[in-house]
Design an enzyme around this catalytic site. Sequence first.
Site, PDB file in Angstrom:
ATOM      1  N   TYR A  42       1.165  -1.232   0.279  1.00  0.00           N
ATOM      2  CA  TYR A  42       0.815   0.036  -0.251  1.00  0.00           C
ATOM      3  C   TYR A  42       0.598   1.453   0.021  1.00  0.00           C
ATOM      4  O   TYR A  42       0.142   2.437  -0.175  1.00  0.00           O
ATOM      5  CB  TYR A  42      -1.414   0.344   1.131  1.00  0.00           C
ATOM      6  CG  TYR A  42      -2.156  -0.869   0.967  1.00  0.00           C
ATOM      7  CD1 TYR A  42      -2.622  -1.979   0.580  1.00  0.00           C
ATOM      8  CD2 TYR A  42      -3.044  -0.311   0.977  1.00  0.00           C
ATOM      9  CE1 TYR A  42      -3.535  -2.718   0.322  1.00  0.00           C
ATOM     10  CE2 TYR A  42      -4.659  -0.435   0.897  1.00  0.00           C
ATOM     11  CZ  TYR A  42      -4.716  -2.233   0.621  1.00  0.00           C
ATOM     12  OH  TYR A  42      -5.961  -2.125   0.913  1.00  0.00           O
ATOM     13  N   LYS A  96       2.898 -14.824   1.815  1.00  0.00           N
ATOM     14  CA  LYS A  96       3.202 -15.813   1.010  1.00  0.00           C
ATOM     15  C   LYS A  96       4.857 -16.455   0.538  1.00  0.00           C
ATOM     16  O   LYS A  96       5.387 -15.903  -0.289  1.00  0.00           O
ATOM     17  CB  LYS A  96       3.189 -15.618  -0.793  1.00  0.00           C
ATOM     18  CG  LYS A  96       1.057 -15.015  -1.015  1.00  0.00           C
ATOM     19  CD  LYS A  96       0.710 -16.403  -1.931  1.00  0.00           C
ATOM     20  CE  LYS A  96       0.754 -17.035  -2.752  1.00  0.00           C
ATOM     21  NZ  LYS A  96       1.175 -18.503  -3.612  1.00  0.00           N
ATOM     22  N   ASP A 142      -2.803 -17.440   0.554  1.00  0.00           N
ATOM     23  CA  ASP A 142      -3.879 -18.134  -0.541  1.00  0.00           C
ATOM     24  C   ASP A 142      -4.562 -19.323   0.072  1.00  0.00           C
ATOM     25  O   ASP A 142      -6.202 -19.743  -0.334  1.00  0.00           O
ATOM     26  CB  ASP A 142      -3.390 -19.334  -2.155  1.00  0.00           C
ATOM     27  CG  ASP A 142      -2.584 -19.854  -2.055  1.00  0.00           C
ATOM     28  OD1 ASP A 142      -1.677 -20.095  -0.944  1.00  0.00           O
ATOM     29  OD2 ASP A 142      -2.002 -20.387  -3.558  1.00  0.00           O
ATOM     30  N   ASP A 193     -12.164  -9.268   4.603  1.00  0.00           N
ATOM     31  CA  ASP A 193     -13.709  -9.060   3.995  1.00  0.00           C
ATOM     32  C   ASP A 193     -14.071 -10.568   3.108  1.00  0.00           C
ATOM     33  O   ASP A 193     -15.265 -10.738   3.409  1.00  0.00           O
ATOM     34  CB  ASP A 193     -13.333  -8.749   1.914  1.00  0.00           C
ATOM     35  CG  ASP A 193     -13.516  -7.190   2.051  1.00  0.00           C
ATOM     36  OD1 ASP A 193     -13.282  -6.419   2.752  1.00  0.00           O
ATOM     37  OD2 ASP A 193     -14.132  -6.948   0.754  1.00  0.00           O
ATOM     38  N   ASP A 209      -6.029  -6.605   3.784  1.00  0.00           N
ATOM     39  CA  ASP A 209      -7.907  -6.281   2.859  1.00  0.00           C
ATOM     40  C   ASP A 209      -8.403  -7.874   2.379  1.00  0.00           C
ATOM     41  O   ASP A 209      -9.963  -7.333   2.946  1.00  0.00           O
ATOM     42  CB  ASP A 209      -6.792  -5.799   2.071  1.00  0.00           C
ATOM     43  CG  ASP A 209      -8.132  -4.802   1.030  1.00  0.00           C
ATOM     44  OD1 ASP A 209      -9.416  -4.345   2.010  1.00  0.00           O
ATOM     45  OD2 ASP A 209      -8.213  -4.518   0.332  1.00  0.00           O
TER      46      ASP A 209
HETATM   47  C1  IPM Z   1     -10.715  -1.450   3.460  1.00  0.00           C
HETATM   48  C2  IPM Z   1     -10.116  -0.615   2.704  1.00  0.00           C
HETATM   49  C3  IPM Z   1      -9.719  -0.079   2.233  1.00  0.00           C
HETATM   50  C4  IPM Z   1      -8.641  -0.927   1.782  1.00  0.00           C
HETATM   51  C5  IPM Z   1      -9.694   0.839   0.965  1.00  0.00           C
HETATM   52  C6  IPM Z   1     -11.151   1.922   1.263  1.00  0.00           C
HETATM   53  C7  IPM Z   1      -8.540   1.966   0.748  1.00  0.00           C
HETATM   54  O1  IPM Z   1     -10.424  -1.350   1.111  1.00  0.00           O
HETATM   55  O2  IPM Z   1     -10.261  -0.796   4.680  1.00  0.00           O
HETATM   56  O3  IPM Z   1     -10.631  -2.708   3.911  1.00  0.00           O
HETATM   57  O4  IPM Z   1      -7.808  -1.250   1.052  1.00  0.00           O
HETATM   58  O5  IPM Z   1      -7.721  -0.559   3.144  1.00  0.00           O
HETATM   59 MG    MG Z   2     -10.877  -3.868   2.267  1.00  0.00          MG
END
Ligand code: IPM
Ligand code: MG
Length: 370
Positions: free
Chosen positions: A143, A194, A227, A255, A251
């Site tokens: 990032y 990884k 993975d 999710d 990230d």
């Molecule tokens: C998160 C989001 C952010 C990230 C974006 C909005 C920059 O996806 O907080 O997970 O990628 O970190």
């Molecule tokens: Mg995210």
Amino acid sequence: MAANKNLLILPGDGIGPEVMRQVRRVVDWMDKRRAVRFDVQEDLVGGAAIDAHGVPIADQTMDKAMNADAVLLGAVGGPKWDNLEFAKKPERGLLRLRKEMQLFANLRPAICFPALADASTLKRELVEGLDIMIVRELTGGVYFGEPRGITELPDGQRRGVNTQVYTTNEIRRVARVAFELARKRQKRVTSCEKANVMESGVLWREEVQKLHDEEYRDVELQHMYADNAAMQLVRAPKQFDVIVTDNLFGDILSDEAAMLTGSLGMLPSASLGDIDETGRRKALYEPVHGSAPDIAGRNLANPIATLLSFAMSLRYSFDMGEEADLIEKAVQQVLDTGIRTADIMQKGAAKVSTTTMGDSILMALDRMSA
Ligand code: IPM
Ligand code: MG
């Protein structure tokens, strides 16, 4: 008397402002019913800040964030700002907060509320009782790594570059947070990278192992390729207790873990910095979900993730575990009575708006403290 608690609220874009309004009501409730005084300031971030100041977060807002005891953020971004250049996008406001406040540890719990087990796309028996804590490194890795950018090549092609980079200390400090959390839970940490293809992954694995052997032998440590972890999360999610991983894998895996629980609209997060000489630690709390522009302004959004983020701030920034428990229990009670916003709607439940969900939670709080 103790000093007032400084809370900076940044509602942001999309559904951010409307879910945050419900949080404000709970903050007011705390003021009145629990005699806890918060100094609340509100300011702009993301697209809202771009529209007002031309930047995704103004310097004055950054100053306020640096001086707050805790920052509570709604969500940033939306189609209106999608075509801006990278450095000016709403998301940069959030990334600047994370980077300048040095919030290197991002805690993302994935908890499956029993009342919502059927809302998951996985079978009930796989997710019922799920309680995972993902600790994502938040200020390093791909990032922020340099070099980065898009350049023209002599033959007219273009070349895009990002750099995955980690140092010993960056790895150790986030691993430490994971081990400490594990000690208060099931004492198991899974570290994901990884290492089979990336040097930064080899370093990650070695440093996490070293720290474990030096200081955390009482915690069970397992290494897993990222993975494979993604696969195991949908195969048998309950095998995990604490997962620690880098910025990008975190990230993605967070999710995925969030969706196991039935709804992104339920999950809070905390981003923490180091403890300074005064015992204070910078912190930002935000829901895992985004700004959901498709439903923004329609009183449909689920305010629970943001409310639970406020509860996390009570626990980790204000040493108010009891009040945090109270909010979590109120949420649980409301869900148990079959009240649902659209995103977690189930057959036979009562579908309510953002504000009615807020009303219901306030009523539960009243009942519990009567
Ligand atoms: C998160 C989001 C952010 C990230 C974006 C909005 C920059 O996806 O907080 O997970 O990628 O970190
Ligand atoms: Mg995210």
